[in-house]
Design a protein around this motif. Structure first.
Motif, mmCIF file in Angstrom:
data_model
loop_
_atom_site.group_PDB
_atom_site.id
_atom_site.type_symbol
_atom_site.label_atom_id
_atom_site.label_comp_id
_atom_site.label_asym_id
_atom_site.label_seq_id
_atom_site.Cartn_x
_atom_site.Cartn_y
_atom_site.Cartn_z
ATOM 1 N N THR A 197 0.815 -1.218 0.000
ATOM 2 C CA THR A 197 0.000 0.000 0.000
ATOM 3 C C THR A 197 0.853 1.275 0.000
ATOM 4 O OG1 THR A 197 -0.122 -0.327 2.376
ATOM 5 C CG2 THR A 197 -2.072 -0.948 1.098
ATOM 6 N N ASN A 198 2.179 1.147 0.131
ATOM 7 C CA ASN A 198 3.072 2.317 0.094
ATOM 8 C C ASN A 198 4.046 2.264 -1.078
ATOM 9 O OD1 ASN A 198 2.323 1.809 3.062
ATOM 10 N ND2 ASN A 198 3.060 3.920 3.090
ATOM 11 N N LEU A 199 3.764 1.417 -2.047
ATOM 12 C CA LEU A 199 4.711 1.193 -3.147
ATOM 13 C C LEU A 199 4.094 1.540 -4.504
ATOM 14 C CD1 LEU A 199 7.471 -0.105 -4.127
ATOM 15 C CD2 LEU A 199 6.225 -2.279 -4.229
ATOM 16 N N MET A 200 4.910 2.181 -5.360
ATOM 17 C CA MET A 200 4.536 2.347 -6.764
ATOM 18 C C MET A 200 5.742 1.955 -7.626
ATOM 19 S SD MET A 200 2.119 5.723 -7.044
ATOM 20 C CE MET A 200 2.599 6.708 -5.653
ATOM 21 N N THR A 201 5.502 1.851 -8.931
ATOM 22 C CA THR A 201 6.549 1.407 -9.854
ATOM 23 C C THR A 201 7.035 2.567 -10.718
ATOM 24 O OG1 THR A 201 4.695 0.646 -11.205
ATOM 25 C CG2 THR A 201 5.933 -1.026 -10.012
ATOM 26 N N GLU A 202 8.306 2.467 -11.142
ATOM 27 C CA GLU A 202 8.919 3.522 -11.951
ATOM 28 C C GLU A 202 9.915 2.898 -12.924
ATOM 29 O OE1 GLU A 202 11.359 6.029 -9.409
ATOM 30 O OE2 GLU A 202 12.838 4.465 -9.138
ATOM 31 N N THR A 203 10.251 3.650 -13.978
ATOM 32 C CA THR A 203 11.407 3.256 -14.806
ATOM 33 C C THR A 203 12.582 4.199 -14.570
ATOM 34 O OG1 THR A 203 10.674 4.625 -16.655
ATOM 35 C CG2 THR A 203 10.018 2.280 -16.695
ATOM 36 N N ASP A 204 12.304 5.473 -14.196
ATOM 37 C CA ASP A 204 13.321 6.529 -14.114
ATOM 38 C C ASP A 204 14.057 6.700 -15.446
ATOM 39 O OD1 ASP A 204 14.498 8.679 -12.830
ATOM 40 O OD2 ASP A 204 16.085 7.492 -11.900
ATOM 41 N N GLY A 205 13.445 6.243 -16.554
ATOM 42 C CA GLY A 205 14.054 6.461 -17.865
ATOM 43 C C GLY A 205 14.253 7.943 -18.106
ATOM 44 N N PRO A 206 15.276 8.303 -18.873
ATOM 45 C CA PRO A 206 16.134 7.438 -19.683
ATOM 46 C C PRO A 206 17.319 6.784 -18.968
ATOM 47 C CG PRO A 206 16.718 9.721 -20.075
ATOM 48 C CD PRO A 206 15.584 9.732 -19.089
#
Ligand SMILES: [Zn+2]
Length: 259
Positions: A197-206
């Motif tokens: 419940t405290n987590l999200m996803t990312e790529t931080d691209g590029p």
């Protein structure tokens, strides 16, 4: 299934020639929302253009990154603050980011602090969430933030220390994790400890990832699928369950409805 890239830099120069490819990749891989973070005034303006071009998919986060505090033009900080205020009135900005402190650039420390504190003050005034870079400074930032009345806090690419993670969670902060979830034991330990419940996803691209299965290819929104699979494996649950919770977290954190 709706996947979320809560931290990418779509207006970065490395992505300029690839925008259409990135957006097609997001569509094909069910990435329904991309929060485009900014580094300075120029990339903030670029982010706004992309959010306008892809409404309901690209969301604008505006700010000045700690790596850029030393190369700001005269008045750039003031202009960035003004831009964020104006856009907040128009509701075209969903967060202030990427902002923060980086201990690896300690020669610019005083300037980093000035910029970060001004951005936090503005986030307080405008009632906007903040997206924070905290390399080497996570424990300090988690100590510092409660003195501001911030709506929501996202610590991106949270890596260490785990003691700061429990403090962050106890304050209701969120973290994002990206492709290293597939191969880094340190990041996998953070994911094991943080409530879903405290987590999200990312790529931080590029930003590029050199290990398997990414092998230094251009970072794409579809990498989010690998991150969600890694989280499901660590949390011993299904990919659907993880994706569903992260989509809910995204809507609650940024106060937007996925389309
Ligand atoms: Zn970033």
């Amino acid at each position: 299934m709706k996947l979320i890239d809560a931290h990418i830099h779509l207006s970065d120069a490395e992505y300029t020639a690839h925008t259409a490819e990135l957006m097609a990749d997001a569509k094909n891989s069910n990435v329904a929302a991309l929060v485009s973070n900014s580094m300075d005034l120029e990339t903030s303006i670029g982010t706004l253009k992309l959010a306008e071009k892809y409404p309901g998919t690209v969301y604008a986060a505006l700010g000045i990154h700690p790596w850029n505090v030393n190369v700001l033009n005269e008045n750039e900080l003031e202009e960035a603050l003004k831009l964020i205020s104006e856009q907040a009135q128009k509701k075209t900005v969903i967060a202030i980011g990427e902002i923060g402190l980086d201990s690896k650039y300690d020669t610019t420390w005083d300037k980093q602090l000035i910029v970060f504190e001004k951005m936090l003050k503005l986030a307080e005034t405008l009632g906007l969430p903040v997206i924070v870079h905290s390399r080497g400074t996570t424990a300090q930032i988690v100590q510092m933030l409660p003195s501001y009345k911030l709506k929501h806090v996202l610590l991106h690419w949270f890596s260490y220390p785990l003691t700061a993670l429990s403090d962050a969670v106890s304050h209701g902060y969120f973290i994002t994790e990206g492709p290293p979830a597939a191969y880094s034991n340190g990041i996998r330990e953070v994911i094991a400890q943080v409530p879903l419940t405290n987590l999200m996803t990312e790529t931080d691209g590029p930003v590029k990832y050199w290990k398997q299965p990414f092998n230094g290819q251009l970072t794409m929104p579809s990498f989010i699928r690998n991150v969600v699979e890694a989280v499901a494996e660590i949390k011993k649950t299904s990919v659907d369950e993880v994706a569903e919770q992260i989509a809910r977290n995204f809507e609650a954190f940024f106060e937007v409805k996925l389309t």
